[in-house]
Scaffold this motif. Structure first.
Motif, PDB file in Angstrom:
ATOM      1  N   MET A   1      13.572  18.501 -35.899  1.00 46.46           N
ATOM      2  CA  MET A   1      13.788  17.120 -36.370  1.00 46.46           C
ATOM      3  C   MET A   1      14.707  16.814 -37.360  1.00 46.46           C
ATOM      4  O   MET A   1      14.730  17.652 -38.392  1.00 46.46           O
ATOM      5  CB  MET A   1      12.427  16.391 -36.407  1.00 46.46           C
ATOM      6  N   LEU A   2      15.333  15.571 -37.160  1.00 48.54           N
ATOM      7  CA  LEU A   2      16.307  15.274 -38.495  1.00 48.54           C
ATOM      8  C   LEU A   2      17.409  16.608 -38.481  1.00 48.54           C
ATOM      9  O   LEU A   2      17.886  16.864 -39.647  1.00 48.54           O
ATOM     10  CB  LEU A   2      15.497  15.074 -39.682  1.00 48.54           C
ATOM     11  N   ASN A   3      17.479  17.179 -37.240  1.00 49.73           N
ATOM     12  CA  ASN A   3      18.566  18.332 -37.215  1.00 49.73           C
ATOM     13  C   ASN A   3      18.085  19.376 -38.572  1.00 49.73           C
ATOM     14  O   ASN A   3      18.866  20.236 -39.187  1.00 49.73           O
ATOM     15  CB  ASN A   3      20.133  17.850 -37.819  1.00 49.73           C
ATOM     16  N   ASP A   4      16.851  19.623 -38.622  1.00 46.62           N
ATOM     17  CA  ASP A   4      16.167  20.823 -39.580  1.00 46.62           C
ATOM     18  C   ASP A   4      15.500  21.687 -38.697  1.00 46.62           C
ATOM     19  O   ASP A   4      14.350  21.378 -38.411  1.00 46.62           O
ATOM     20  CB  ASP A   4      15.477  20.152 -40.587  1.00 46.62           C
ATOM     21  N   PRO A   5      16.176  22.778 -38.623  1.00 44.20           N
ATOM     22  CA  PRO A   5      15.278  23.876 -37.766  1.00 44.20           C
ATOM     23  C   PRO A   5      14.061  24.344 -38.394  1.00 44.20           C
ATOM     24  O   PRO A   5      13.364  25.010 -37.655  1.00 44.20           O
ATOM     25  CB  PRO A   5      16.237  24.889 -37.593  1.00 44.20           C
ATOM     26  N   ARG A   6      14.046  24.211 -39.704  1.00 43.26           N
ATOM     27  CA  ARG A   6      12.893  24.629 -40.479  1.00 43.26           C
ATOM     28  C   ARG A   6      11.646  23.603 -40.555  1.00 43.26           C
ATOM     29  O   ARG A   6      10.733  23.716 -41.314  1.00 43.26           O
ATOM     30  CB  ARG A   6      13.303  25.080 -41.902  1.00 43.26           C
ATOM     31  N   SER A   7      11.776  22.380 -39.793  1.00 41.56           N
ATOM     32  CA  SER A   7      10.869  21.378 -39.921  1.00 41.56           C
ATOM     33  C   SER A   7       9.825  21.745 -38.992  1.00 41.56           C
ATOM     34  O   SER A   7       8.372  21.600 -39.212  1.00 41.56           O
ATOM     35  CB  SER A   7      11.413  19.958 -39.807  1.00 41.56           C
ATOM     36  N   HIS A   8      10.073  22.010 -37.779  1.00 38.98           N
ATOM     37  CA  HIS A   8       9.049  22.355 -36.765  1.00 38.98           C
ATOM     38  C   HIS A   8       9.101  23.385 -35.852  1.00 38.98           C
ATOM     39  O   HIS A   8       8.337  23.964 -35.076  1.00 38.98           O
ATOM     40  CB  HIS A   8       9.052  20.960 -35.750  1.00 38.98           C
ATOM     41  N   GLY A   9      10.347  24.051 -36.028  1.00 35.92           N
ATOM     42  CA  GLY A   9      10.496  25.478 -35.417  1.00 35.92           C
ATOM     43  C   GLY A   9      10.131  25.666 -34.051  1.00 35.92           C
ATOM     44  O   GLY A   9      10.576  24.831 -33.200  1.00 35.92           O
ATOM     45  N   LEU A  10       9.370  26.717 -33.687  1.00 36.33           N
ATOM     46  CA  LEU A  10       8.872  27.019 -32.477  1.00 36.33           C
ATOM     47  C   LEU A  10       8.158  25.851 -31.614  1.00 36.33           C
ATOM     48  O   LEU A  10       8.363  25.620 -30.617  1.00 36.33           O
ATOM     49  CB  LEU A  10       7.875  28.145 -32.696  1.00 36.33           C
ATOM     50  N   TRP A  11       7.294  25.041 -32.480  1.00 34.79           N
ATOM     51  CA  TRP A  11       6.902  23.950 -31.734  1.00 34.79           C
ATOM     52  C   TRP A  11       7.739  22.945 -31.312  1.00 34.79           C
ATOM     53  O   TRP A  11       7.673  22.639 -30.009  1.00 34.79           O
ATOM     54  CB  TRP A  11       5.788  23.230 -32.607  1.00 34.79           C
ATOM     55  N   GLU A  12       8.691  22.703 -31.744  1.00 35.66           N
ATOM     56  CA  GLU A  12       9.867  21.689 -31.270  1.00 35.66           C
ATOM     57  C   GLU A  12      10.484  22.243 -30.145  1.00 35.66           C
ATOM     58  O   GLU A  12      10.622  21.612 -29.086  1.00 35.66           O
ATOM     59  CB  GLU A  12      10.838  21.263 -32.327  1.00 35.66           C
ATOM     60  N   LYS A  13      10.686  23.865 -30.282  1.00 37.98           N
ATOM     61  CA  LYS A  13      11.529  24.513 -29.421  1.00 37.98           C
ATOM     62  C   LYS A  13      10.841  24.408 -27.796  1.00 37.98           C
ATOM     63  O   LYS A  13      11.421  24.291 -26.803  1.00 37.98           O
ATOM     64  CB  LYS A  13      11.731  25.785 -29.744  1.00 37.98           C
ATOM     65  N   THR A  14       9.416  24.333 -27.899  1.00 35.81           N
ATOM     66  CA  THR A  14       8.437  24.533 -26.865  1.00 35.81           C
ATOM     67  C   THR A  14       7.892  23.428 -26.258  1.00 35.81           C
ATOM     68  O   THR A  14       6.875  23.516 -25.325  1.00 35.81           O
ATOM     69  CB  THR A  14       7.596  25.700 -27.110  1.00 35.81           C
ATOM     70  N   ALA A  15       7.741  22.117 -27.105  1.00 33.49           N
ATOM     71  CA  ALA A  15       6.698  21.237 -26.642  1.00 33.49           C
ATOM     72  C   ALA A  15       7.429  20.434 -25.682  1.00 33.49           C
ATOM     73  O   ALA A  15       8.736  20.305 -25.543  1.00 33.49           O
ATOM     74  CB  ALA A  15       6.408  20.317 -27.984  1.00 33.49           C
ATOM     75  N   PRO A  16       6.665  19.795 -24.545  1.00 33.46           N
ATOM     76  CA  PRO A  16       7.506  18.829 -23.616  1.00 33.46           C
ATOM     77  C   PRO A  16       8.064  17.518 -24.513  1.00 33.46           C
ATOM     78  O   PRO A  16       7.451  17.529 -25.707  1.00 33.46           O
ATOM     79  CB  PRO A  16       6.064  18.441 -22.758  1.00 33.46           C
ATOM     80  N   PRO A  17       9.017  17.120 -24.200  1.00 35.64           N
ATOM     81  CA  PRO A  17       9.471  15.907 -24.670  1.00 35.64           C
ATOM     82  C   PRO A  17       8.617  14.927 -24.988  1.00 35.64           C
ATOM     83  O   PRO A  17       7.827  14.397 -24.216  1.00 35.64           O
ATOM     84  CB  PRO A  17      10.864  15.633 -23.950  1.00 35.64           C
ATOM     85  N   MET A  18       8.881  13.880 -26.093  1.00 33.36           N
ATOM     86  CA  MET A  18       8.222  12.585 -26.262  1.00 33.36           C
ATOM     87  C   MET A  18       9.082  11.555 -25.362  1.00 33.36           C
ATOM     88  O   MET A  18      10.059  11.534 -25.456  1.00 33.36           O
ATOM     89  CB  MET A  18       8.229  12.538 -27.825  1.00 33.36           C
ATOM     90  N   PRO A  19       8.120  10.656 -24.835  1.00 31.29           N
ATOM     91  CA  PRO A  19       8.741   9.537 -24.369  1.00 31.29           C
ATOM     92  C   PRO A  19       9.505   8.545 -25.513  1.00 31.29           C
ATOM     93  O   PRO A  19       9.231   8.706 -26.700  1.00 31.29           O
ATOM     94  CB  PRO A  19       7.512   8.957 -23.644  1.00 31.29           C
ATOM     95  N   ALA A  20      10.309   7.819 -24.937  1.00 31.42           N
ATOM     96  CA  ALA A  20      11.100   6.985 -25.988  1.00 31.42           C
ATOM     97  C   ALA A  20      10.162   6.073 -26.646  1.00 31.42           C
ATOM     98  O   ALA A  20       9.198   5.498 -26.141  1.00 31.42           O
ATOM     99  CB  ALA A  20      11.891   6.065 -25.089  1.00 31.42           C
ATOM    100  N   THR A  21      10.224   6.235 -28.107  1.00 29.01           N
ATOM    101  CA  THR A  21       9.559   5.232 -28.842  1.00 29.01           C
ATOM    102  C   THR A  21      10.407   4.297 -29.749  1.00 29.01           C
ATOM    103  O   THR A  21      10.720   5.022 -30.851  1.00 29.01           O
ATOM    104  CB  THR A  21       8.460   5.924 -29.774  1.00 29.01           C
ATOM    105  N   PRO A  22      11.302   3.463 -29.213  1.00 28.15           N
ATOM    106  CA  PRO A  22      12.208   2.913 -30.233  1.00 28.15           C
ATOM    107  C   PRO A  22      11.807   2.118 -31.419  1.00 28.15           C
ATOM    108  O   PRO A  22      10.456   1.754 -31.501  1.00 28.15           O
ATOM    109  CB  PRO A  22      12.812   1.569 -29.082  1.00 28.15           C
ATOM    110  N   PRO A  23      12.613   1.845 -32.385  1.00 32.07           N
ATOM    111  CA  PRO A  23      12.314   1.212 -33.613  1.00 32.07           C
ATOM    112  C   PRO A  23      11.716  -0.027 -33.355  1.00 32.07           C
ATOM    113  O   PRO A  23      12.378  -0.684 -32.452  1.00 32.07           O
ATOM    114  CB  PRO A  23      13.571   1.423 -34.239  1.00 32.07           C
ATOM    115  N   LEU A  24      10.893  -0.513 -34.251  1.00 31.37           N
ATOM    116  CA  LEU A  24      10.567  -2.156 -34.251  1.00 31.37           C
ATOM    117  C   LEU A  24      11.622  -2.780 -34.389  1.00 31.37           C
ATOM    118  O   LEU A  24      12.488  -2.421 -35.321  1.00 31.37           O
ATOM    119  CB  LEU A  24       9.236  -2.098 -34.933  1.00 31.37           C
TER     120      LEU A  24
END
Length: 427
Positions: A1-24
């Motif tokens: 997230m935020l183009n940082d591979p050390r923020s969520h690592g494997l979990w971001e790589k293997t988790a199903p995508p999140m549906p769109a949650t647009p800004p308020l």
């Protein structure tokens, strides 16, 4: 997230995508505004939406950005505190009440996974708390005695049984807790969010709360793109708190924690390591944790922050420690590295605050976020719905109090982990 591979690592790589949650965008009204898109906030939003309430959840970055999407993924029962300490610390009413709630928290997590069909690699096969030396074994024996007296399905294993369960190591024993298990934490919190959206909740990512005020009978939460007005306010940001009263932001000491993951292991090696797929951690003050994922990787973690120059110290130690416990992994390294932060309270117990009329906050999970966050979110929803009075909540109401020298203590933990990892496992 935020183009940082050390923020969520494997979990971001293997988790199903999140549906769109647009800004308020613009003004909005709801029955409840929830601040924070982790386990607690999403659980509260889900249970409130299922009860027919209009819920708007505001998340500064995206669902699971904080500790909920970065942790080891151990679904534990209870807290670090010994069971017998709970009534002494919280009183004869809230102590047993919290023990009962958190003892059953893993079952609640796995039930939600099943009910909503959440794809999160859930494995309810138990956890192993591994004893380092005689002192560690004595601690686990006492923990087993206290939980066993309350009917919990826990078993104290000896050294040989522990080695057989692990497939390696030289631990003096382990406490097997059959209530517990593992899951992919980012996938789990995203799955809860999808369920909340289906139930009618609104979730807005990239919507950091810049101000919270009381206007007449309502709370108003302001973001760069809009504002939400609602009679009820739920604050659920824990160690990543940047909104709400100042006291909430200063009542925890921050402890960094990292995880590293191997590539998927060859089948012949995979079969020799944790064949029961339990999640593990040990009794060292600077602990180690390890668990498999669904693809046969080993996820290995400990206290520490993966920024320069600390990254190399922690990575090199993790390799030494992993190879010591599992010699069959020599020659295999890590392909993913990530870290986050844990909020510690002085007594390792969570905090419940009522920061104003029809406002509630629970935080201070001390590294036990999955089970407690899930059931506390449900309890928050019950309170908002009028089903649980403040006196009937699982924690006593307290005032937020800043921890003296919290930044110095946090730096001490960080430096202590570096020193430990520089020296440990070199022989």
């Amino acid at each position: 997230m935020l183009n940082d591979p050390r923020s969520h690592g494997l979990w971001e790589k293997t988790a199903p995508p999140m549906p769109a949650t647009p800004p308020l965008a613009g003004p909005a009204e709801a029955d409840v505004v929830v601040v924070g898109g982790g386990f607690t906030g999403i659980s509260a939003a889900l249970h409130l939406a299922e009860a027919g309430r209009r819920v708007i959840l505001l998340e500064a970055v995206e669902v699971g950005f904080g500790a909920s999407g970065r942790n080891v993924g151990l679904v534990n029962a209870g807290l670090w505190t010994m069971p017998d300490e709970m009534p002494r610390a919280l009183g004869p009413v809230h102590g047993p009440r919290l023990l009962d709630l958190l003892g059953g928290a893993p079952a609640e997590v796995f039930a939600l996974v099943h009910r909503h069909g959440i794809d999160c690699e859930a494995v309810p096969n138990g956890t192993l708390h591994c004893a380092v030396g005689p002192a560690g074994l004595a601690e686990l024996a006492e923990r087993a005695r206290q939980w066993g007296r309350r009917g919990a399905p826990v078993t104290l294993l000896d050294a040989a049984e522990t080695r057989q369960r692990l497939g390696g190591g030289s631990y003096a024993g382990a406490l097997l807790d059959r209530r517990a298990g593992t899951l992919q934490p980012l996938a789990y919190v995203r799955g809860l969010a999808r369920a909340a959206l289906r139930a009618g909740a609104r979730i807005h990512g990239r919507s950091p709360v810049t101000g919270i005020s009381r206007q007449g009978p309502d709370w108003v939460a302001t973001t760069p793109g809009g504002r939400v007005r609602a009679p009820w306010l739920v604050l659920a940001t824990d160690a990543y708190n940047s909104a709400g009263p100042e006291g909430l932001r200063r009542e925890q000491v921050i402890l960094p924690y990292f995880n590293m993951a191997t590539p998927p292991l060859p089948e012949a090696i995979r079969a020799t390591i944790l064949p029961g797929r339990e999640g593990c951690w040990d009794t060292r003050p600077v602990l180690s944790s390890f668990r498999p994922d669904a693809a046969g990787r080993l996820v290995f973690g400990s206290v520490g922050q993966l920024t320069r120059p600390e990254f190399a110290v922690h990575r090199d130690w993790a390799l030494r420690a992993m190879h010591r416990i599992f010699p069959q992994l020599r020659g295999i390294g890590f392909e993913e590295h990530w870290f986050g932060r844990i909020g510690l309270t002085p007594d390792h117990l969570p905090r419940l605050h009522l920061p104003g009329p029809q406002a509630i906050s629970i935080s201070g999970y001390n590294g036990r976020g999955i089970g407690p966050g899930t059931v506390f979110g449900k309890a928050i929803a019950a309170h908002v719905l009028g089903e649980l009075s403040a006196e009937a909540l699982p924690l006593p109401v307290s005032e937020a109090r800043a921890v003296p020298l919290r930044w110095a203590k946090g730096l001490g933990y960080r430096a202590g982990a570096v020193a430990q990892h520089l020296l440990a496992d070199r022989l």
